[in-house]
Design a protein around this motif. Structure first.
Motif, short mmCIF file in Angstrom:
data_model
loop_
_atom_site.label_atom_id
_atom_site.label_comp_id
_atom_site.label_asym_id
_atom_site.label_seq_id
_atom_site.Cartn_x
_atom_site.Cartn_y
_atom_site.Cartn_z
N ALA A 147 -4.76 7.61 8.93
CA ALA A 147 -5.93 7.02 8.26
C ALA A 147 -6.96 6.68 9.32
N HIS B 239 -5.48 10.91 -1.47
CA HIS B 239 -4.23 10.53 -0.92
C HIS B 239 -3.14 11.55 -0.47
N ASP C 190 -0.44 7.62 2.69
CA ASP C 190 -1.52 6.84 3.23
C ASP C 190 -1.51 5.42 2.87
#
Length: 432
Positions: A65, A183, A290
């Motif tokens: 991330a 994602h 994530d």
């Protein structure tokens, strides 16, 4: 004075004789109420414990991330509100006791399987696109585990995961396709086996026996149910069936995933607590995701959005590609087919799939013409209608609600056809 009952006090004695039963009933009701309250509390505590256990199983990929945030300005924009694109990555890591039997751990891992899952805004279908591990593509600069950064490189796709993990793979996919990845999930060998075992195995069908020493797998022809270890060997096997290409392995993976989807959607799993909890436990303890999916609530919201999709609308296909010109053992995108597919997904437009057409022996006049190498066959003109109703699948169909034709010189613009690509659906369970 003695009352009629022979007890001093007459009626007062009779009234006193009635109180003990009422008191006992009250005490009994109190104990029942207390027991029910304790059961409710115990159930709530158990439910809370199970929720926190499953929620705590999930590994959050904070490093990916952070890396993606660093390059946010370079990433594709969202073009379809409500649609989601999820990158599923199967890691070939040998670390850990569950993965050690498959080879020596050298501190590196590559993406053994990568699938881009597109969920449209209406959630009436799902499209899973396999990206070949041997596809030659541009890999952007990536952060390595030692803190150094790679430069731009032209290499085979699965090196991205080894060089920079999930973040590097996501950026490579986005650069390749122009599609924003919302994602991602990473699962290793051990996690895959646990999930298959948790649902009691998955049924597959083989047209011919399979004997692969490298995958440690021997299977007879016909229908059979594979448990975890066998299932892993089946999706990893490459050299024991067909021509030994990664193409056929991806087709087998898609076949297996289609059967997995059917099994999970069946009442035997979703409505059976004895199987549902082990599946949730295996799934949550096996994935790295994530932050947006790294909670039981996040995964539930994802599953809730796709649980009602019919199996014939869960589609599997491979990125259109052909042998790489400089090395036939590698792949390159087949254009314009790949660009058409990416455009459909990027703008949340329909994608249809159809089985490949049967291979026929070439006639002498056409024997010198090489067969097409692209795995996709989109078309812009509808084929003629079959006369017997059993002809091959159409290669194009109109959109569901074509706009009214706009007059240009007295003509009406026809609806734009939906391109069709070679692939299959979760509903198909024919022998491979």
């Amino acid at each position: 004075m003695t009352g009629s009952a022979g007890i001093p006090g007459g009626t007062g004695g009779a009234a006193g004789a009635g109180r003990p039963p009422r008191n006992r009933r009250r005490r009994l009701l109190r104990w029942i109420g207390l027991g029910l309250a304790l059961l409710v509390l115990a159930g709530a505590a158990t439910g809370w414990w199970l929720y926190n256990k499953l929620d705590g199983n999930i590994t959050e990929d904070t490093s990916a991330a952070a890396e993606l945030g660093r390059y946010e300005r370079e990433r594709p924009a969202h073009l379809a509100t409500g649609a989601q694109n999820i990158l599923l990555i199967g890691s070939d890591s040998r670390s850990g006791k569950d993965n050690a039997p498959y080879g020596q751990d050298r501190g590196t891992e590559r993406s053994d399987t990568t699938i881009l899952l597109h969920l449209p805004e209406d959630r009436r279908s799902a499209t899973a696109v396999s990206i070949p591990r041997d596809l030659m593509t541009e890999i952007p600069p990536c952060l390595q585990t030692d803190g150094s950064r790679t430069g731009d490189r032209f290499a085979q796709f699965n090196w991205a995961f080894q060089w920079g993990g999930a973040a590097c793979t996501i950026r490579t996919v986005e650069k390749l396709t122009g599609i924003r990845v919302d994602h991602h999930m990473v699962i290793d060998f051990g996690g895959f086996k646990k999930m298959v075992d948790a649902i009691g195995g998955v049924e597959i069908c083989l047209k011919e026996p399979m004997d692969d020493s490298e995958a440690k797998l021997r299977l007879a022809a016909g229908r059979q149910t594979l448990q975890g270890e066998q299932a892993l060997g089946f999706v990893r096997a490459r050299y024991s069936l067909g021509n030994g290409s990664d193409t056929e392995r991806m087709e087998r993976q898609q076949q297996f995933l289609g059967s997995l989807v059917k099994k999970v959607k069946s009442n035997g799993v979703l409505l059976n607590p004895g199987r549902l909890y082990p599946l949730l436990d295996a799934a949550t303890s096996s994935v790295t995701t994530d932050p947006g999916l790294a909670s039981l609530r996040g995964l539930y919201e994802l599953v809730r959005g796709i649980r009602d999709i019919p199996t014939d609308q869960v589609k599997f296909l491979t990125v259109p590609r052909r042998p790489y010109a400089a090395d036939p053992n590698r792949d390159e995108l087949a254009e314009p087919d790949a660009a058409r597919l990416f455009q459909q997904l990027r703008t949340d437009q329909p994608v249809t799939v159809a089985p490949p057409e049967p291979v026929t022996s070439p006639t002498p006049a056409s024997s010198a013409t090489p067969a097409p190498t692209s795995s996709a066959t989109p078309s812009t003109t509808p084929p003629p209608e079959p006369t017997d109703g059993t002809g091959p699948a159409t290669t194009a169909e109109p959109t569901a609600e074509p706009t009214e034709g706009t007059a240009t010189g007295g003509t009406v613009t026809p609806p734009v056809p939906v391109p069709t690509f070679t692939g299959t659906t979760a509903e198909n369970a024919d022998c491979r």
